[in-house]
Design a protein around this motif. Structure first.
Motif, PDB file in Angstrom:
ATOM      1  N   SER A 185      37.497 122.989  61.473  1.00 38.79           N
ATOM      2  CA  SER A 185      38.856 123.538  61.548  1.00 38.79           C
ATOM      3  C   SER A 185      39.795 122.635  60.771  1.00 38.79           C
ATOM      4  O   SER A 185      39.567 121.423  60.671  1.00 38.79           O
ATOM      5  N   GLY A 186      40.865 123.228  60.275  1.00 38.49           N
ATOM      6  CA  GLY A 186      41.978 122.481  59.705  1.00 38.49           C
ATOM      7  C   GLY A 186      43.227 122.868  60.467  1.00 38.49           C
ATOM      8  O   GLY A 186      43.892 123.850  60.113  1.00 38.49           O
ATOM      9  N   LEU A 187      43.558 122.132  61.515  1.00 32.09           N
ATOM     10  CA  LEU A 187      44.596 122.560  62.443  1.00 32.09           C
ATOM     11  C   LEU A 187      45.988 122.086  62.055  1.00 32.09           C
ATOM     12  O   LEU A 187      46.926 122.195  62.846  1.00 32.09           O
ATOM     13  N   THR A 188      46.134 121.587  60.824  1.00 28.41           N
ATOM     14  CA  THR A 188      47.458 121.510  60.197  1.00 28.41           C
ATOM     15  C   THR A 188      47.485 122.365  58.934  1.00 28.41           C
ATOM     16  O   THR A 188      48.397 122.232  58.115  1.00 28.41           O
ATOM     17  N   TYR A 189      46.485 123.222  58.762  1.00 23.55           N
ATOM     18  CA  TYR A 189      46.400 124.125  57.615  1.00 23.55           C
ATOM     19  C   TYR A 189      46.402 125.571  58.105  1.00 23.55           C
ATOM     20  O   TYR A 189      45.705 125.925  59.061  1.00 23.55           O
ATOM     21  N   VAL A 190      47.192 126.400  57.436  1.00 23.01           N
ATOM     22  CA  VAL A 190      47.183 127.829  57.756  1.00 23.01           C
ATOM     23  C   VAL A 190      46.029 128.501  57.024  1.00 23.01           C
ATOM     24  O   VAL A 190      45.633 128.044  55.939  1.00 23.01           O
ATOM     25  N   PRO A 191      45.448 129.565  57.615  1.00 22.63           N
ATOM     26  CA  PRO A 191      45.802 130.183  58.893  1.00 22.63           C
ATOM     27  C   PRO A 191      45.079 129.598  60.099  1.00 22.63           C
ATOM     28  O   PRO A 191      45.324 130.006  61.230  1.00 22.63           O
ATOM     29  N   GLY A 192      44.171 128.639  59.895  1.00 14.59           N
ATOM     30  CA  GLY A 192      43.394 128.121  61.010  1.00 14.59           C
ATOM     31  C   GLY A 192      44.247 127.516  62.102  1.00 14.59           C
ATOM     32  O   GLY A 192      43.892 127.588  63.295  1.00 14.59           O
ATOM     33  N   MET A 193      45.400 126.921  61.728  1.00 18.59           N
ATOM     34  CA  MET A 193      46.225 126.252  62.725  1.00 18.59           C
ATOM     35  C   MET A 193      46.917 127.220  63.672  1.00 18.59           C
ATOM     36  O   MET A 193      47.459 126.807  64.706  1.00 18.59           O
ATOM     37  N   TYR A 194      46.887 128.513  63.358  1.00 20.50           N
ATOM     38  CA  TYR A 194      47.469 129.495  64.258  1.00 20.50           C
ATOM     39  C   TYR A 194      46.601 129.732  65.495  1.00 20.50           C
ATOM     40  O   TYR A 194      47.027 130.374  66.445  1.00 20.50           O
ATOM     41  N   ALA A 195      45.375 129.245  65.490  1.00 17.68           N
ATOM     42  CA  ALA A 195      44.475 129.426  66.626  1.00 17.68           C
ATOM     43  C   ALA A 195      44.855 128.488  67.768  1.00 17.68           C
ATOM     44  O   ALA A 195      45.080 127.299  67.549  1.00 17.68           O
ATOM     45  N   GLY A 196      44.910 129.021  68.980  1.00 16.26           N
ATOM     46  CA  GLY A 196      45.126 128.193  70.148  1.00 16.26           C
ATOM     47  C   GLY A 196      43.835 127.562  70.630  1.00 16.26           C
ATOM     48  O   GLY A 196      42.731 127.911  70.185  1.00 16.26           O
ATOM     49  N   ASP A 197      43.954 126.638  71.575  1.00 17.21           N
ATOM     50  CA  ASP A 197      42.767 125.926  72.061  1.00 17.21           C
ATOM     51  C   ASP A 197      41.794 126.858  72.779  1.00 17.21           C
ATOM     52  O   ASP A 197      40.575 126.653  72.728  1.00 17.21           O
ATOM     53  N   ASP A 198      42.293 127.886  73.464  1.00 15.99           N
ATOM     54  CA  ASP A 198      41.389 128.829  74.121  1.00 15.99           C
ATOM     55  C   ASP A 198      40.540 129.572  73.091  1.00 15.99           C
ATOM     56  O   ASP A 198      39.337 129.778  73.290  1.00 15.99           O
ATOM     57  N   GLU A 199      41.159 129.967  71.994  1.00 14.59           N
ATOM     58  CA  GLU A 199      40.430 130.642  70.917  1.00 14.59           C
ATOM     59  C   GLU A 199      39.379 129.718  70.316  1.00 14.59           C
ATOM     60  O   GLU A 199      38.214 130.113  70.100  1.00 14.59           O
ATOM     61  N   LEU A 200      39.750 128.476  70.072  1.00 16.62           N
ATOM     62  CA  LEU A 200      38.800 127.516  69.516  1.00 16.62           C
ATOM     63  C   LEU A 200      37.646 127.271  70.482  1.00 16.62           C
ATOM     64  O   LEU A 200      36.487 127.144  70.061  1.00 16.62           O
ATOM     65  N   THR A 201      37.952 127.210  71.771  1.00 13.70           N
ATOM     66  CA  THR A 201      36.902 126.990  72.759  1.00 13.70           C
ATOM     67  C   THR A 201      35.881 128.117  72.735  1.00 13.70           C
ATOM     68  O   THR A 201      34.662 127.872  72.807  1.00 13.70           O
ATOM     69  N   GLU A 202      36.352 129.349  72.622  1.00 10.57           N
ATOM     70  CA  GLU A 202      35.432 130.483  72.560  1.00 10.57           C
ATOM     71  C   GLU A 202      34.518 130.393  71.341  1.00 10.57           C
ATOM     72  O   GLU A 202      33.317 130.670  71.423  1.00 10.57           O
ATOM     73  N   LEU A 203      35.069 130.015  70.197  1.00 15.35           N
ATOM     74  CA  LEU A 203      34.243 129.889  68.990  1.00 15.35           C
ATOM     75  C   LEU A 203      33.275 128.719  69.116  1.00 15.35           C
ATOM     76  O   LEU A 203      32.131 128.791  68.657  1.00 15.35           O
ATOM     77  N   CYS A 204      33.728 127.634  69.733  1.00 22.48           N
ATOM     78  CA  CYS A 204      32.842 126.478  69.906  1.00 22.48           C
ATOM     79  C   CYS A 204      31.678 126.795  70.838  1.00 22.48           C
ATOM     80  O   CYS A 204      30.589 126.227  70.682  1.00 22.48           O
ATOM     81  N   ARG A 205      31.876 127.686  71.792  1.00 21.77           N
ATOM     82  CA  ARG A 205      30.750 128.098  72.637  1.00 21.77           C
ATOM     83  C   ARG A 205      29.649 128.750  71.791  1.00 21.77           C
ATOM     84  O   ARG A 205      28.457 128.556  72.052  1.00 21.77           O
ATOM     85  N   VAL A 206      30.051 129.506  70.788  1.00 26.18           N
ATOM     86  CA  VAL A 206      29.074 130.120  69.887  1.00 26.18           C
ATOM     87  C   VAL A 206      28.346 129.040  69.095  1.00 26.18           C
ATOM     88  O   VAL A 206      27.117 129.066  68.944  1.00 26.18           O
ATOM     89  N   VAL A 207      29.105 128.074  68.580  1.00 24.20           N
ATOM     90  CA  VAL A 207      28.504 126.978  67.809  1.00 24.20           C
ATOM     91  C   VAL A 207      27.504 126.214  68.671  1.00 24.20           C
ATOM     92  O   VAL A 207      26.383 125.912  68.246  1.00 24.20           O
ATOM     93  N   ALA A 208      27.891 125.912  69.904  1.00 19.17           N
ATOM     94  CA  ALA A 208      27.012 125.164  70.802  1.00 19.17           C
ATOM     95  C   ALA A 208      25.733 125.937  71.096  1.00 19.17           C
ATOM     96  O   ALA A 208      24.640 125.357  71.172  1.00 19.17           O
ATOM     97  N   ALA A 209      25.843 127.258  71.241  1.00 21.43           N
ATOM     98  CA  ALA A 209      24.666 128.071  71.536  1.00 21.43           C
ATOM     99  C   ALA A 209      23.652 128.040  70.398  1.00 21.43           C
ATOM    100  O   ALA A 209      22.462 128.287  70.624  1.00 21.43           O
ATOM    101  N   HIS A 210      24.107 127.723  69.188  1.00 22.55           N
ATOM    102  CA  HIS A 210      23.221 127.632  68.028  1.00 22.55           C
ATOM    103  C   HIS A 210      22.882 126.188  67.672  1.00 22.55           C
ATOM    104  O   HIS A 210      22.354 125.923  66.591  1.00 22.55           O
TER     105      HIS A 210
END
Length: 529
Positions: A185-210
């Motif tokens: 992630s680039g959380l001082t870069y748009v558009p990635g920085m528009y994601a909240g922590d809950d959204e990032l957590t959901e995506l990280c669950r996918v990463v962890a599963a793989h």
């Protein structure tokens, strides 16, 4: 492939163990034997030199350079044999026909936009296939979260709908199945920085599963930096995803001397069971694009919308107030310090090497007007150095046992940061030999074996029989970075030989032109091969 014996080197094997003098025999692209009096094929006399695993650049921006500049001298000449790309949430896969042109424009300052280049991929697997056609070093890829969000919901500054979040999950899962080792992630870069922590957590669950890890450029390295680090630790904790903190610095005046606070936070999280690693570069200034400093609201909608806001007098005044008085979230919450911002790349070569403050003083115009004018003229592609680091923080963080090395090197700017050409020899020459911040064996372990463990590399990162012969031979008495801020594109000294899979990419200090590298992909069994 003909055999090779590297004779009489001090073998520093990447584990942190003391070096020992030995011969190393290479056969079939792998280390066949370590001992004395070995023979079999061409011999290199390495008496007085160190033989180590090839260095792993945990934070590289070579996504296009690997393909457009095949000899890749900036990295192979440092002893790098593997790079981790797809960083900061912004890269070229996954994309589609709509998002690719916007991505090319957005990160042209980082990577260039080579004329006539063949963009013959859209997905992660297709991009890795393109790398497999022949590159100088090996490469691991991170699914870029900003690119994923762009595909799913454009440049909107809002939470995703349920369908949009599902789309992001599937894009991340597809990238991981196709061989990515994690997500950035680039959380001082748009558009990635528009994601909240809950959204990032959901995506990280996918990463962890793989079986992957999360590598964020988090929300601030300035004001509120410790809170931003803590947020990423919490995302990791909630999702169960291992965390690798990108360019883990403590910058700007508000963080002078605060590295111990960061390390205490990380040590407590590690003691509590979190799986955390980090990388740094051994320099004080940072490097990014001039447009990255804009407040996030000014970039909503994409580059064309940002340029329109800059051109509008009323909106640009609001941008100026946010940047100079309040502190932009794009500039880590710190009010603009124009004297620290040096232009490193621009269509106007006359301004390269000048600070915004210096140009303002010379012309008698407000600094923000210089900033605004340059962004519009360069269509947001201007690159900069930010002189905001602290030596005591750099030294403290590199000592940490979770530390690895990452250049964060932008190769395209007219006057790039010297870390692109000098990170690894600077660790060895300046911080090991001259200052003694790390021992030689410790430093090599940081740059090789420790990074390989984070990447779950199969049979790489150590000097051991059976491992791939990704190796560097250097002179511990003379190795040094010669790249400087005045002359940043200079080859390191004291690194005569570099091998990728037993094939020389640097021989007797000169590039060979060989392209033995390929993508290293995460496999269903959780190993990167």
């Amino acid at each position: 492939m003909p055999g090779l014996v590297i004779r009489g080197a001090t073998v520093v094997d990447g584990t942190g163990a003391p070096g020992r003098v030995a011969d190393v025999r290479v056969d079939g692209g792998r280390i066949a034997e370590i001992g004395t009096g070995l023979s079999g094929g061409r011999t290199i006399d390495a008496g007085g030199l160190v033989l180590a695993p090839g260095f792993i650049d945990m934070h590289a921006h070579s996504d296009l350079a690997l393909l457009a500049e095949p000899d890749h001298l900036a990295k192979v000449s440092q002893g790098v044999t593997c790079e981790v790309i797809g960083q900061d949430g912004m890269s070229y896969a996954p994309v589609d026909d709509t998002t690719l042109p916007v991505m090319r424009q957005t990160i042209a300052g980082w990577n260039g936009d080579p004329p006539g280049f063949d963009w013959n991929w859209r997905g992660v697997g297709e991009y890795l296939d393109r790398l497999d056609a022949g590159i100088a070093v090996n490469a691991c890829y991170l699914v870029p979260q900003g690119a994923v969000r762009m595909l799913a919901m454009g440049w909107d500054d809002r939470p995703p709908t349920g369908a949009e979040l599902d789309r992001q999950r599937e894009l991340v899962a597809t990238g991981m199945r196709e061989g990515a080792v994690g997500m950035s992630s680039g959380l001082t870069y748009v558009p990635g920085m528009y994601a909240g922590d809950d959204e990032l957590t959901e995506l990280c669950r996918v990463v962890a599963a793989h079986g992957g890890f999360y590598a964020p450029h988090h929300r601030s390295y300035g004001a509120g930096a410790l809170e931003a680090y803590a947020d990423m630790v919490e995302v990791s904790r909630r999702s169960g995803c291992p965390l690798h903190l990108a360019h883990a610095t403590m910058n700007f005046g508000v963080n002078r001397g605060r590295a111990p606070d960061l390390l205490r936070l990380l040590d407590e999280a590690i003691a509590d069971g979190c799986d955390i690693s980090l990388d740094t570069y051994p320099y004080l200034p940072g490097a990014t694009t001039l447009a990255a400093l804009l407040p996030s609201w000014a970039s909503e909608g994409g580059p064309a919308a940002a340029l329109a806001r800059l051109a509008d007098p009323g909106t640009s005044e609001r941008i100026r107030h946010t940047m100079e008085v309040e502190g932009s979230d794009g500039c880590h919450g710190v009010p603009s310090e124009w004297e620290t911002i040096e232009i490193s790349g621009s269509r106007d070569r006359a301004v390269v090497g000048r600070t915004i403050a210096g140009l303002a003083d010379e012309t008698g115009r407000p600094a923000f007007e210089i900033y605004r004018e340059r962004l519009i003229a360069d269509e947001l592609s201007t690159t900069i150095l930010q002189h905001v680091g602290h030596e005591e923080n750099v030294r403290a963080i590199m000592r940490h046992p979770a530390h690895t090395g990452g250049s964060d090197g932008l190769l395209a700017p007219a006057k790039p940061h010297p870390r692109a050409w000098g990170t690894f020899p600077r660790y060895l020459g300046h911080y090991v030999r001259e200052l003694g911040v790390l021992s030689l064996e410790e430093c090599v372990a940081h740059l090789t074996g420790r990074a390989a463990r984070r990447l779950k590399l199969a049979d790489r990162g150590l000097v051991r029989p059976g491992h791939h012969a990704d190796l560097v031979v250097f002179d511990p008495a003379s190795v040094r970075a010669t790249a400087t801020f005045a002359e940043p594109r200079r080859q390191a000294e004291g690194i005569p030989h570099v091998f990728v899979g037993g094939v020389a990419v640097i021989g007797d200090g000169r590039p060979t032109g060989a392209l033995p590298g390929r993508s290293l992909r995460r496999t269903p069994d959780g190993v990167t091969r």
